[in-house]
Design a protein around this motif. Structure first.
Motif, PDB file in Angstrom:
ATOM      1  N   LEU A  34       0.831  -1.202   0.000  1.00  0.00           N
ATOM      2  CA  LEU A  34       0.000   0.000   0.000  1.00  0.00           C
ATOM      3  C   LEU A  34       0.866   1.253   0.000  1.00  0.00           C
ATOM      4  N   GLN A  35       1.953   1.211   0.743  1.00  0.00           N
ATOM      5  CA  GLN A  35       2.867   2.351   0.779  1.00  0.00           C
ATOM      6  C   GLN A  35       3.452   2.622  -0.604  1.00  0.00           C
ATOM      7  N   LEU A  94       1.961   1.893  -3.448  1.00  0.00           N
ATOM      8  CA  LEU A  94       0.854   2.466  -4.233  1.00  0.00           C
ATOM      9  C   LEU A  94       0.703   3.949  -3.937  1.00  0.00           C
ATOM     10  N   THR A 105       3.088   6.375   6.007  1.00  0.00           N
ATOM     11  CA  THR A 105       2.835   4.937   5.892  1.00  0.00           C
ATOM     12  C   THR A 105       4.135   4.160   6.022  1.00  0.00           C
TER      13      THR A 105
END
Length: 349
Positions: A141-142, A144, A172
């Protein structure tokens, strides 16, 4: 009679060491990300190619093609072209963004491949598989968020990435760092005592987390808005204790966009963060003296480097060292909070 096969034994100490290696890579990528921002390199690569992006351009034609893509960005058209950027200049900023992305790929591999190995070998202690998968997902996610950050600077008249997306990307990464350290400490505790349970987060540590989060958020916004250049003197700002700030655009907009106000808040909220960190370090001094020393050392050096960053007019390597110490502060704070949780549990028994 059939012989029963012994089930694989968990290996918490090996997992702890692996997580600490991953945490070291995260610290490195945070520092390189800071250098990427300080050198205005983040928009030099306009595409995300997971496989082909591993190699930099090879040959003059490939370099010219990449340079042409960058020349189509608002940053080049509205800023870099005015300074007469050459291909050599472009290669310099390209390197930092390429190296940053290469490290991101390496972090993913250093985490994912050993995770699969430990999983297959049955070496992960009971109850920790969901947490480790969650950490892997948080790392993805980081990444992204990093690409969404870059995309924000490739449209319209944007000459920088969104400082909101930059802060999301950075925070993040720091959250991932803290959780890696916390989980590694849980594993080391489990290696000493197979009956040990994960450490809880105490109320005091939760308050420290909130205070430190605000300081890190302000620092990310200062970096994203180039607000470090708002003043080069300390403790005054351009000869004033409180800078002139206009709220004509609205309180919320000014609070989140004005470089002078954010620089001022980052300077002085730091002392509230220092007080909170001293409180945490003193709480764990008896139960984990090394964690206490680590917190004291990290925030002390970070404050000095923050002042030096201002007075050096945001020297690249001083500012990068400031960000490095910030990452180490997050790691040492997570360590101290973990120790605080263990001490609180022992007191309650």
């Amino acid at each position: 009679m059939a012989t029963q096969t012994a089930s694989p034994a968990p290996r918490p100490l090996a997992i702890a060491r692996w997580l600490e290696i991953v945490a070291t890579f995260v610290v490195l990528i945070v520092v390189v990300g800071g250098i990427t921002r300080l050198t205005e390199s983040g928009l030099s690569i306009t595409e995300w190619n997971l496989a082909t992006g591993v190699l930099p351009p090879l040959g003059d034609a490939a370099w010219q093609a990449e340079f042409a893509k960058y020349q189509a960005t608002p940053e080049y058209r509205l800023e870099a072209s005015l300074t007469g950027m050459t291909l050599a200049d472009f290669k310099f900023i390209y390197f930092w963004e390429w190296f940053h992305r290469l490290l991101a790929r390496m972090v993913g591999m250093v985490f994912a491949l050993p995770l699969v190995w430990f999983w297959v070998k049955g070496a992960i202690p009971a109850g920790f598989k969901p947490r480790l998968v969650g950490l892997l997902a948080l790392g993805g996610l980081q990444g992204l968020f990093g690409w969404l950050m870059v995309k924000s600077g490739l449209v319209g008249t944007m000459t920088d990435v969104s400082h909101f997306r930059l802060s999301l990307h950075l925070l993040t990464a720091l959250l991932l760092l803290g959780l890696l350290v916390w989980t590694a400490r849980d594993m080391r505790n489990l290696a000493r005592n197979p009956e040990a349970r994960p450490a809880p987060l105490t109320r005091g540590s939760a308050v420290v987390t909130i205070i430190l989060f605000v300081q890190l958020l302000l620092g990310a916004w200062v970096a994203g808005l180039n607000a470090g250049h708002a003043a080069y003197d300390w403790p005054l700002m351009n000869g004033r204790l409180v800078p002139e700030v206009s709220f004509s655009s609205g309180f919320l907009w000014t609070l989140t966009h004005d470089p002078f106000l954010l620089h001022f808040l980052h300077r002085w909220w730091a002392w509230i963060a220092v007080a909170a960190l001293i409180y945490l370090a003193r709480r764990v001094r008896a139960s984990d003296r090394r964690a206490s020393i680590a917190v004291h050392t990290a925030f002390g050096i970070m404050v000095l480097l923050g002042i030096a960053t201002v007075m050096s007019e945001v020297s690249l390597w001083v500012a990068a060292a400031h960000q490095l110490t910030g990452a180490l502060l997050v790691a040492s704070t997570a360590w101290a909070m973990h120790s605080d949780g263990l001490a609180a549990r022992q007191r309650s028994v």
